[in-house]
Motif scaffolding. Structure first.
Motif, short mmCIF file in Angstrom:
data_model
loop_
_atom_site.label_atom_id
_atom_site.label_comp_id
_atom_site.label_asym_id
_atom_site.label_seq_id
_atom_site.Cartn_x
_atom_site.Cartn_y
_atom_site.Cartn_z
N PHE A 11 0.84 -1.20 0.00
CA PHE A 11 0.00 0.00 0.00
C PHE A 11 0.87 1.25 0.00
O PHE A 11 1.95 1.26 0.59
CB PHE A 11 -0.90 0.06 1.24
N LEU A 12 0.38 2.30 -0.64
CA LEU A 12 1.02 3.60 -0.53
C LEU A 12 0.66 4.16 0.84
O LEU A 12 -0.52 4.28 1.17
CB LEU A 12 0.53 4.54 -1.62
N THR A 13 1.64 4.49 1.63
CA THR A 13 1.40 5.03 2.97
C THR A 13 1.88 6.47 2.99
O THR A 13 2.99 6.77 2.55
CB THR A 13 2.14 4.21 4.04
N ALA A 23 -3.53 11.45 10.97
CA ALA A 23 -2.19 10.98 11.30
C ALA A 23 -1.50 10.42 10.05
O ALA A 23 -0.40 10.83 9.69
CB ALA A 23 -2.23 9.93 12.39
N TYR A 24 -2.17 9.45 9.41
CA TYR A 24 -1.63 8.89 8.18
C TYR A 24 -2.73 8.16 7.42
O TYR A 24 -3.84 7.98 7.93
CB TYR A 24 -0.43 7.96 8.44
N CYS A 25 -2.41 7.74 6.20
CA CYS A 25 -3.36 6.98 5.41
C CYS A 25 -2.61 5.93 4.61
O CYS A 25 -1.40 6.03 4.39
CB CYS A 25 -4.17 7.89 4.48
N LYS A 26 -3.36 4.91 4.21
CA LYS A 26 -2.82 3.83 3.38
C LYS A 26 -3.76 3.66 2.19
O LYS A 26 -4.96 3.52 2.36
CB LYS A 26 -2.73 2.52 4.16
N TYR A 27 -3.19 3.69 0.99
CA TYR A 27 -3.98 3.60 -0.22
C TYR A 27 -3.65 2.32 -0.97
O TYR A 27 -2.49 2.04 -1.28
CB TYR A 27 -3.72 4.82 -1.11
N ASP A 28 -4.68 1.53 -1.26
CA ASP A 28 -4.54 0.30 -2.04
C ASP A 28 -4.91 0.63 -3.48
O ASP A 28 -6.09 0.85 -3.80
CB ASP A 28 -5.47 -0.78 -1.48
N TYR A 54 -6.87 10.49 -4.07
CA TYR A 54 -5.81 10.20 -3.11
C TYR A 54 -4.69 11.24 -3.22
O TYR A 54 -4.26 11.81 -2.22
CB TYR A 54 -5.24 8.79 -3.34
N ASN A 55 -4.24 11.52 -4.45
CA ASN A 55 -3.18 12.51 -4.65
C ASN A 55 -3.62 13.90 -4.22
O ASN A 55 -2.82 14.65 -3.65
CB ASN A 55 -2.72 12.52 -6.11
N LYS A 69 -14.51 17.82 3.15
CA LYS A 69 -15.30 18.23 1.99
C LYS A 69 -15.49 17.12 0.96
O LYS A 69 -16.55 17.02 0.35
CB LYS A 69 -14.63 19.42 1.30
N ILE A 70 -14.46 16.29 0.77
CA ILE A 70 -14.49 15.33 -0.34
C ILE A 70 -14.66 13.89 0.12
O ILE A 70 -15.56 13.18 -0.33
CB ILE A 70 -13.21 15.45 -1.19
N LEU A 71 -13.81 13.41 1.01
CA LEU A 71 -13.81 11.98 1.34
C LEU A 71 -15.02 11.52 2.13
O LEU A 71 -15.39 10.35 2.04
CB LEU A 71 -12.52 11.62 2.08
N ARG A 72 -15.62 12.39 2.88
CA ARG A 72 -16.80 11.98 3.66
C ARG A 72 -17.97 11.58 2.78
O ARG A 72 -18.93 10.99 3.25
CB ARG A 72 -17.22 13.10 4.61
#
Length: 80
Positions: A11-13, A23-28, A54-55, A69-72
């Motif tokens: 995953f991209l962390t 704190a952080y995120c992980k993208y598959d 994601y970017n 605004k966006i991810l929710r």
């Protein structure tokens, strides 16, 4: 300084150093799934998140505001 790397699981962390909320995120990249971990330990997994979103999150001036605004708007599962 913010940092993005590929973890052992592939995953991209991304570590947010400027955010008081995230704190952080992980993208598959294969499943278009984003796991967001907050400073309070809460974890949410969002499905259907494309790489552009994601970017945009990791490069946003305010990751917390972008998240609100966006991810929710995406479907999610709370893990903790």
């Amino acid at each position: 300084m913010e940092k993005t790397f590929v973890g052992d699981n592939g995953f991209l962390t991304h570590i947010f150093t400027k955010s008081n909320t995230l704190a952080y995120c992980k993208y598959d990249t294969l499943l278009s799934s984003l796991l967001v971990i907050f400073h309070n330990g809460t974890e949410y997994e969002y499905s259907g998140v494309d790489s552009i979103t994601y970017n945009d999150l990791i490069t946003a001036e305010s990751a917390g505001s972008y998240f609100s605004k966006i991810l929710r708007k995406y479907k999610f599962v709370r893990h903790k």
